[in-house]
Enzyme design. Sequence first.
Site, short mmCIF file in Angstrom:
data_model
loop_
_atom_site.label_atom_id
_atom_site.label_comp_id
_atom_site.label_asym_id
_atom_site.label_seq_id
_atom_site.Cartn_x
_atom_site.Cartn_y
_atom_site.Cartn_z
N CYS A 196 0.87 -1.21 -0.02
CA CYS A 196 -0.01 0.02 0.02
C CYS A 196 0.84 1.28 -0.08
CB CYS A 196 -1.08 -0.11 1.20
SG CYS A 196 -2.02 -1.62 1.14
N CYS A 346 12.29 -0.03 -9.64
CA CYS A 346 11.25 0.27 -9.17
C CYS A 346 10.87 1.52 -8.31
CB CYS A 346 10.46 -1.13 -8.70
SG CYS A 346 11.17 -1.65 -7.13
#
Length: 390
Positions: A196, A346
């Site tokens: 999250c 990333c």
Amino acid sequence: MISDERRKEVAFDDSEIERFGKHLMLKDIGVKGQKRIKAAKVVVIGVGALGSPVIQYLAAAGVGTIKAIDFDEVSLENLQSQVLHGTRDVKRPKVASAKDKVKNINKNIVFEAVKEQLDASNIEAEIEGYDLVIDCTDNYKARYLINDACALHGIPLVFGAIYQFEGQVGIFNLDGGPCLRCQYPSPPPAGLIPSCAEGGAISPLPGIIGSIQANEALKLILGIGEHLNGKILHVDSLYLSSRIFKVERDCHCPICGNNPTITNVEDIDYEDLCGLKTTNETPVEGFTPEELAKRIDNGDDITIVDVREPHERAILRFPNAIVIPIGQLVRRQKELDPNKDTIFICKQGKRSELAINTLREAGYTGPLYNLKGGIDAMKDIMFSHEGAWL
Ligand SMILES: [Zn+2]
């Protein structure tokens, strides 16, 4: 949840009678209920997006003791959804910012600010003796640690989670009901889905989900209404739909089943459980943001592979990177030149590490490197180089 003895020990002064007038006039709360709320001791873990509404509503409602635990400091990118904190709080501990806010809301309550990273060695001491734990964290490692500690100590847990436009609320470990592991025995493999913290969420979503968590907590304290024990409420804020699904207690659950295999949180390696530990025999080599910037500035012939999701790339594009989602890596490895240094990027450097391990397992032999700390760690350099790199 709050015994009559504890309720009877509580008294109100005139200002409290006035302050809680709107509760006192409710048949289901009244003076007795408000005393239960004041007698309650609640632990809120995570003072971020979900913690913001939870702490503010519990303090405003008059919960007598609130312990808030968070190791982190307020950052600018928190302010979009963490409405407990303001611009002036940036770089302050979140629990210190929360303490100031709560003092202004209701100075009659006891607010315990704990700046600490919870782990298997300290969680039990922090939750023992409290009536209820509210999980407002944003990662699987914390969620399983909290669930396991609450299950072992018989402390009810109000769980909350948000992701993009969707959220969930549930109650675990209450009156023989299920725990988180009954529904999800173990976390999903790290890297396959963004956490999250990496995934993002629309600003009011934690307000919706956190408010439901606070409401469920008050109902549990008061012993009123119907609550989410053994159920998970799923809310989709994009299409305004919601549904409740039942979670059964699993008799094979490793923690609350008939023959539990987890009897002590200190026996579990939560880093390993959530795939946060590199188990590969040959550790992944990496570049720091500074080293990568130097290679780009030197005009070195390198390949940069961005494995982030499309919505993440839309926020901040990495210049000169080719885009290959992790799921397509093995199939598309022909696009990589094994004679060139190839750097994977990333958001935070975890999924890129997984990408490298995936390629190695598939037999790729060229030199592969990880951008340490991901784009988050490289943001400042990228902004200062932007013109030169495009
Ligand atoms: Zn269970």
